[in-house]
Design an enzyme around this catalytic site. Structure first.
Site, short mmCIF file in Angstrom:
data_model
loop_
_atom_site.label_atom_id
_atom_site.label_comp_id
_atom_site.label_asym_id
_atom_site.label_seq_id
_atom_site.Cartn_x
_atom_site.Cartn_y
_atom_site.Cartn_z
N TYR A 141 0.88 -1.17 0.01
CA TYR A 141 0.01 -0.05 0.08
C TYR A 141 0.76 1.26 0.04
CZ TYR A 141 -4.14 -3.24 1.15
OH TYR A 141 -4.86 -3.98 1.35
N LYS A 192 3.81 -15.44 2.29
CA LYS A 192 3.76 -16.25 1.12
C LYS A 192 5.22 -16.51 0.64
CE LYS A 192 1.38 -18.22 -2.26
NZ LYS A 192 0.85 -19.36 -2.09
N ASP A 226 -2.67 -18.68 1.92
CA ASP A 226 -3.48 -19.41 1.31
C ASP A 226 -3.94 -20.33 2.42
OD1 ASP A 226 -1.20 -20.26 0.86
OD2 ASP A 226 -1.73 -20.98 -1.13
N ASP A 250 -5.13 -7.10 5.79
CA ASP A 250 -6.41 -6.42 5.38
C ASP A 250 -7.43 -7.44 5.03
OD1 ASP A 250 -8.21 -4.48 4.53
OD2 ASP A 250 -6.89 -3.60 3.05
N ASP A 254 -11.01 -9.61 7.71
CA ASP A 254 -12.19 -9.11 6.79
C ASP A 254 -12.76 -10.66 7.16
OD1 ASP A 254 -11.96 -6.31 6.94
OD2 ASP A 254 -12.54 -6.28 4.88
#
Length: 363
Positions: A141, A192, A226, A250, A254
């Site tokens: 970001y 990852k 994942d 992020d 959620d």
């Protein structure tokens, strides 16, 4: 003792739920004999309408001069076509950057009364209690270069850059391990590393902090993002503290929110600098704006986090948490968590029910 709080209600349902949260804050301030000075500012879409930009210098200075910031959600459909540089969400990123808020804490705890409101089976979600620690000021970001350019052949190319340095990873790792010491003493670091070199570095640094900085009493496991997304649905009770990058946090926070029955139940704290910032995880919900349908509980629980982390008023925070649980146990629900046999209430009534419960509770 008196505290100055910057109140930035935001857009959509933000002012509605903020109103209920602030009334709870004022109530516990009276009960526990500390002072509150409130100063309101506008951010996001409201600031764009008034000033042409999502965050003004005056509001930023207000935030910097306060003991804590209460923030509402920002944005809405009318802002979707704006240039990225002036979209409402830029205010959030600007506040995080300017206040030095590198750590976002999102507790995900299922109230037992809401087990059947979750989209998952009760036997899967009951007892879930985890904390997502998200790095907040680095990663994709904020990394450079970024943007969209036009190539010589007329096609367009979009670029965002995932960047982390050793100090950025070290400091968020410390936050996670210190939080785990106060909980069930387990940290799951999510990356990852099998594909992205930047998160291969993340894994190496987190492991080094764990080994060399006195956290032997905390169990550390590494998990690919994942797999973590799958395990949150399969067996959320396995997690205690989850620490991860800005973008992964992020998304995963959620997803984890839905374990609780609604994203309208999740508070959050952004920490790291002198001034902490507290906000509900949910969005602006323009479809229910002004209809007294919003769930104020995430904002009220964010007030409790502010009392605990920034104002050192732990007893007042505990009283709010217990009041929310008491109201839910009594069968009251806003529309997002409504279920058969429960009493449907609006935003204002839910806030009043929490305040009534606070009054009845023993301090």
């Amino acid at each position: 003792m008196s505290y100055k709080i910057a109140v930035l209600p935001g857009d959509g349902i933000g002012p509605e739920v903020m109103r209920e949260g602030i009334q709870v804050l004022q109530q516990v301030a009276r009960l526990y004999h500390f002072g509150i000075e409130l100063e309101e500012g506008i951010v996001g879409g409201a600031s764009i309408d008034a000033h042409g930009k999502p965050l003004t210098d005056s509001v930023l200075n207000l935030a910097k001069q306060s003991d804590a910031v209460m923030l509402g959600a920002m944005g809405g459909p009318k802002c979707d076509g704006l240039d990225y540089a002036i979209r409402p969400e830029r205010a959030l990123l600007g506040l995080r950057r300017e206040l030095g808020l590198f750590a976002n804490l999102r507790p995900v705890k299922l109230f037992s009364a809401l087990a059947s409101a979750s989209t998952l089976k009760r036997e899967v979600v009951e007892g879930a209690d985890l904390l997502v620690v998200r790095e907040l000021t680095g990663g994709i970001y904020f990394g450079q270069p970024k943007g969209v350019t036009t190539l010589p052949d007329g096609t367009e190319r979009g670029v965002n850059t995932e960047v982390y340095t050793t100090p950025e990873i070290e400091r968020i790792a410390h936050v996670a391990f210190q939080a785990a010491l106060k909980r069930r003493k387990k940290v799951t670091s999510v990356d990852k590393a099998n594909v992205l070199e930047v998160t291969e570095l993340w894994r190496k640094i987190v492991a080094r902090v764990h080994k060399n900085e006195g956290y032997a009493g905390v169990a550390l496991e590494h998990m690919l993002v994942d797999n973590c997304a799958m395990q949150l649905i399969r067996n959320p009770r396995q997690f205690d503290v989850v620490v991860t990058t800005n973008m992964f946090g992020d998304i995963l926070s959620d997803e984890a929110a839905m374990l609780t029955g609604s994203i309208g139940m999740l508070p959050s704290a952004s920490l790291g600098g002198k001034v902490g910032m507290y906000e509900p995880v949910h969005g602006t919900a323009p479809d229910i704006m002004g209809q007294d349908k919003a769930n104020p509980l995430a904002t009220i629980l964010s007030v409790a986090m502010m009392l605990r982390h920034s104002l050192e008023q732990g007893a007042a925070a505990d009283r709010i948490d217990q009041a929310v649980e008491g109201v839910l146990n009594a069968g009251y629900r806003t529309g997002d968590i409504q279920e058969p046999g429960c009493k449907l209430v609006g935003c204002k009534q839910m806030g009043q029910l929490v305040r009534d419960q606070i009054d009845r509770a023993k301090g």
